[in-house]
Design a protein around this motif. Structure first.
Motif, PDB file in Angstrom:
ATOM      1  N   SER A 105      -7.596  -0.805  -6.306  1.00  0.00           N
ATOM      2  CA  SER A 105      -6.588  -1.847  -6.496  1.00  0.00           C
ATOM      3  C   SER A 105      -6.147  -1.864  -7.946  1.00  0.00           C
ATOM      4  O   SER A 105      -6.939  -1.703  -8.871  1.00  0.00           O
TER       5      SER A 105
ATOM      6  N   ARG B 188       0.846  -1.186   0.000  1.00  0.00           N
ATOM      7  CA  ARG B 188       0.000   0.000   0.000  1.00  0.00           C
ATOM      8  C   ARG B 188       0.885   1.240   0.000  1.00  0.00           C
ATOM      9  O   ARG B 188       1.655   1.466   0.937  1.00  0.00           O
TER      10      ARG B 188
ATOM     11  N   ARG C 156      -3.794   0.294  -3.769  1.00  0.00           N
ATOM     12  CA  ARG C 156      -3.009  -0.931  -3.578  1.00  0.00           C
ATOM     13  C   ARG C 156      -2.594  -1.436  -4.952  1.00  0.00           C
ATOM     14  O   ARG C 156      -3.424  -1.549  -5.852  1.00  0.00           O
TER      15      ARG C 156
END
Length: 410
Positions: free
Chosen positions: A404, A3, A278
């Motif tokens: 993501s 992250r 992420r």
């Protein structure tokens, strides 16, 4: 998987082409001598003597067509400072030329549309670094050389008095493009503000800020990206103070993003939007890290293919961004990027979407890189670009909490 992992800094069009970073023409007086010890009062516009000038400035490696000691004394008087000077070294600064002219050599810059540029090295140039002021008079007039010198001396006072609030701090934010551009805007903006006051009081030439604005209006998108910290930084400082002697006050509650600089906001007034990204690589594509480009760099990138005013309007709703960076595991010349952007509200995102659709289409036509646009939610979008093998496999998804980014091997 990581992250917000710190990766290599990949700057967008980080040009060193202006005074304080190697060269916009800045000043003028006509006094001549290499290392003078005159007794003119720095506080009197006509230079009439009334007090001795202290802190003689040593001029090394050549001569200047201006009185460096008098110029420094005048700058100190304007800034209310009394600090010892650094030497001025006459040097042509040719080592900066290659970095200026080969901006397009960076894979990211080239993909986004930034091109190599040429600069006029006959103009006076300056840079303040490592305990010295370096000046190249070029073929410029004494007035232009003095304007450069006044700008550089403002930097000298900034550094010697630890005026810039981030100087000497043990804990620093990670060095993103937005972080670097913000601090550069504040440092250069302060020096431009001082040089403007100097030109108004002592010189009959165009101010530093007016000169920078003219170059900004008429330059290419790449050149504007270099001028932006000077233009918007000086506007921010002028919005905060009205006297060079109060320059330190401009750095109280100073901006942490270029958005705050551009819109004259403090960190409390315009904090970045919440954005967590992420990212993970694959066997074929290695995740290198991420960067935050910021409003100024976003504007500059859109400006490479869109009208300048449209690029500015689209970028003005910036809330935060992350540029995730990937490189091919077997061929290190191949890169891929996913640029996730979150805007302040839905209406501003609509304007951005339209601009990005046009930008990605035109860049795809004008580049060897592939470009794709993704809408993630009402305020979040992404541009996937780079090597076609990467863009075909990049997967970007938004959830309630974060975004993501991954690479599908199938």
């Amino acid at each position: 998987m990581s992250r917000d992992r710190v990766g290599p800094t990949v700057a967008v069009a980080a040009l060193l082409v202006l005074a304080g970073c190697a060269g916009v023409p800045l000043g003028g007086s006509g006094d001549t001598t290499a290392s003078p010890t005159g007794a003119d009062d720095p506080g009197t516009p006509d230079g009439s003597p009334s007090a001795p000038v202290e802190n003689t400035v040593a001029v090394e490696n050549g001569t200047l067509p201006v009185n460096a000691t008098l110029t420094y004394a005048r700058v100190q008087a304007l800034m209310g400072s009394d600090t010892d000077p650094w030497p001025v070294r006459v040097r042509n600064l040719s080592e900066w030329r290659a970095s200026v002219q080969r901006v397009g050599a960076s894979p990211l810059n080239r993909a986004l549309g930034f091109e190599n540029v040429s600069t006029d090295w006959s103009e006076p140039t300056g840079v303040t670094v490592n305990g010295a002021v370096y000046v190249h008079p070029g073929d410029g007039s004494p007035e232009k050389t003095e304007r450069v010198l006044a700008h550089e001396f403002a930097h000298l006072v900034q550094y010697r008095t630890t005026m810039l609030p981030w100087q000497g701090r043990l804990s620093q934010p990670r060095p993103t493009t937005d972080w670097r551009n913000t601090r550069r805007a504040l440092s250069e903006g302060g020096a431009v503000f001082v040089a403007d006051a100097y030109a108004d009081r002592y010189l009959g030439v165009q101010s530093n800020s007016a000169y920078a604005r003219g170059l900004y209006r008429n330059g290419s998108a790449t050149y504007r990206s270099a001028l932006a910290p000077y233009v918007f930084g000086s506007q921010y400082v002028a919005h905060r103070i009205d006297d060079p002697a109060n320059l330190s006050a401009a750095y109280e509650t100073y901006p942490r993003t270029t958005e705050q600089v551009v819109h004259n906001e403090t960190p409390a007034e315009e904090p970045p939007a919440n954005l967590s990204v992420r990212a993970s690589g694959s066997d074929s594509w290695t995740y290198l890290g991420n960067n935050t480009l910021g409003e100024l760099a976003t504007r500059a990138a859109l400006d490479t293919e869109l009208d300048r005013e449209r690029a500015a309007a689209a970028a003005s709703g910036w809330g935060d961004d992350r540029l995730t960076i990937f490189r091919n595991a077997t061929d290190e010349s191949r890169y891929g990027w996913v640029w996730v952007m979150r805007w302040d509200n839905e209406s501003e995102t609509d304007e951005l979407r339209a601009a990005l659709l046009d930008y990605t289409y035109v860049r795809g036509q004008n580049s060897d890189a592939a470009f794709g646009y993704r809408k993630l939610d009402d305020t979040t979008v992404a541009v996937v670009f780079g090597d076609p093998g990467f863009t075909a496999r990049a997967d970007v998804r938004a959830t309630d909490d974060d975004v993501s980014v991954s690479v599908d091997e199938s």
